[in-house]
Design an enzyme around this catalytic site. Structure first.
Site, mmCIF file in Angstrom:
data_model
loop_
_atom_site.group_PDB
_atom_site.id
_atom_site.type_symbol
_atom_site.label_atom_id
_atom_site.label_comp_id
_atom_site.label_asym_id
_atom_site.label_seq_id
_atom_site.Cartn_x
_atom_site.Cartn_y
_atom_site.Cartn_z
ATOM 1 N N CYS A 139 -5.103 12.085 3.391
ATOM 2 C CA CYS A 139 -5.646 11.242 2.088
ATOM 3 C C CYS A 139 -6.893 10.378 2.295
ATOM 4 O O CYS A 139 -7.881 10.392 1.599
ATOM 5 C CB CYS A 139 -4.559 10.163 1.868
ATOM 6 S SG CYS A 139 -4.853 9.291 0.257
ATOM 7 N N CYS A 140 -7.219 9.835 3.654
ATOM 8 C CA CYS A 140 -8.297 8.972 3.818
ATOM 9 C C CYS A 140 -9.524 10.047 4.056
ATOM 10 O O CYS A 140 -10.560 9.384 3.741
ATOM 11 C CB CYS A 140 -8.112 8.187 5.242
ATOM 12 S SG CYS A 140 -7.204 6.671 5.044
ATOM 13 N N CYS A 231 -1.070 1.336 1.134
ATOM 14 C CA CYS A 231 -1.170 1.213 2.630
ATOM 15 C C CYS A 231 -1.408 -0.191 3.230
ATOM 16 O O CYS A 231 -1.775 -0.373 4.426
ATOM 17 C CB CYS A 231 -2.287 2.014 3.056
ATOM 18 S SG CYS A 231 -1.981 3.775 2.432
ATOM 19 N N ARG A 242 -4.001 -6.259 11.622
ATOM 20 C CA ARG A 242 -4.086 -4.689 11.820
ATOM 21 C C ARG A 242 -2.605 -4.403 11.236
ATOM 22 O O ARG A 242 -2.490 -3.140 10.919
ATOM 23 C CB ARG A 242 -4.748 -4.106 12.767
ATOM 24 C CG ARG A 242 -5.529 -2.744 12.514
ATOM 25 C CD ARG A 242 -6.724 -3.011 11.569
ATOM 26 N NE ARG A 242 -7.407 -1.828 11.373
ATOM 27 C CZ ARG A 242 -8.172 -1.555 10.314
ATOM 28 N NH1 ARG A 242 -8.641 -2.517 9.848
ATOM 29 N NH2 ARG A 242 -8.899 -0.192 10.319
ATOM 30 N N GLY A 244 -0.839 -4.934 9.314
ATOM 31 C CA GLY A 244 -0.430 -5.046 7.641
ATOM 32 C C GLY A 244 -1.420 -3.841 7.085
ATOM 33 O O GLY A 244 -1.208 -3.457 5.838
ATOM 34 N N ARG A 245 -1.866 -2.837 7.912
ATOM 35 C CA ARG A 245 -2.309 -1.709 7.612
ATOM 36 C C ARG A 245 -1.622 -0.551 8.097
ATOM 37 O O ARG A 245 -1.246 -0.511 9.419
ATOM 38 C CB ARG A 245 -3.746 -1.441 7.919
ATOM 39 C CG ARG A 245 -4.640 -2.427 7.336
ATOM 40 C CD ARG A 245 -4.996 -2.345 5.997
ATOM 41 N NE ARG A 245 -5.688 -1.196 5.705
ATOM 42 C CZ ARG A 245 -6.866 -1.067 5.802
ATOM 43 N NH1 ARG A 245 -7.756 -2.318 6.203
ATOM 44 N NH2 ARG A 245 -7.741 -0.108 5.512
ATOM 45 N N CYS A 256 -9.169 4.552 9.480
ATOM 46 C CA CYS A 256 -8.864 5.517 8.530
ATOM 47 C C CYS A 256 -9.990 6.655 8.661
ATOM 48 O O CYS A 256 -10.049 7.523 7.903
ATOM 49 C CB CYS A 256 -9.468 4.956 7.186
ATOM 50 S SG CYS A 256 -10.962 3.968 7.099
#
Length: 267
Positions: A139-140, A231, A242, A244-245, A256
């Site tokens: 996706c990224c 995300c 980080r 939180g990602r 990413c």
């Protein structure tokens, strides 16, 4: 503590008025310049970047704390060129913040979008949340890396808001100046400046508060590292930003691809 003293208004105006808007692209000794800038302030690093590349230097803005980078660059060159990635999955607050920054500085922001010819087949085949199952790489790759690659193909140098304290696993060795290992080609090296690399989160927020800069309202709700809405989540006390990602993946994989060199260098 890293020096990042505010440039007095008279000096800012002088710098803005005398900044040569023409591309310069002066040849230089990369290792020597990187070494000379290693202990310099973010403003000095940006000044050197403008001296060598003029308006060929682009500033990357993610819609988060790197508003500090935009502010510093704008005070050195009112004609600063800024781009931002719109993945199509950002928080509403981030879209509003990008508009705020555009209006606050009176600048154009080149917003990059995914190629629908690549995105539509992915969504049709796998839906909107395949990254929870397959990982965020695919996706990224479509929503971030491909648009950035298109943009950087015509760019000689760019500056990012990366900081070493953002991710001990992948960003602890971020240099102030480097050849971009992810987007350079043998025929066309891409120079990458990371002026904020030595700043801490505390210093960044000290700068934002001192100068009353606009900031993403998500920060008031516990978000630190801000990316796409599905995300990103707030972090708990004592968690690293980080976390939180992409919380469902291993910490060592939390890039990413925009700064894939951080992973490549550790391979």
């Amino acid at each position: 503590m890293l020096p990042f003293a505010t440039i007095p208004a008279t000096e800012r105006n002088s710098a803005a008025q005398h900044q040569d808007p023409s591309p310069m692209s002066q040849p230089f000794d990369l290792p020597a310049l990187a070494s000379s800038l290693a202990d310099k302030s973010p403003q000095d690093i940006l000044k050197a970047a403008f001296e060598h590349f003029g308006d060929e230097l682009w500033i990357s803005f993610s819609g988060a704390e790197d508003v500090v980078l935009v502010d510093m660059a704008w005070k050195l060159n009112r004609n600063v060129k800024v781009f931002s990635l719109d993945t199509g999955r950002l928080h509403p607050e981030t879209y509003r913040f990008i508009d705020q920054v555009r209006e606050h500085y009176g600048i154009a922001i080149d917003v990059l979008s995914p190629d629908p010819r690549l995105l539509e087949p992915l969504v049709k085949e796998k839906g909107l949340f395949s990254f929870y199952r397959d990982g965020h790489g695919e996706c990224c790759g479509i929503r971030k890396i491909e648009p950035l690659k298109r943009k950087l193909a015509g760019v000689r140098a760019w500056a990012t808001g990366q900081r070493r304290d953002q991710s001990p696993g992948t960003r602890s060795q971020v240099a102030v100046l480097e050849i971009d290992g992810a987007f350079s080609t043998p025929e066309k090296p891409l120079y990458k400046f990371n002026p904020l690399s030595s700043m801490t989160s505390e210093e960044v927020w000290g700068y934002i508060r001192m100068l009353e800069l606009p900031y993403n309202s998500l920060h008031e709700r516990g978000y630190i590292s801000i990316g796409c809405e599905p995300c990103t989540r707030p972090v708990l006390p004592n968690q690293h930003e980080r976390e939180g990602r992409w919380w469902w993946e291993e910490a060592t994989h939390k890039e990413c691809g925009l700064h894939a060199g951080n992973l490549i260098s550790k391979a």
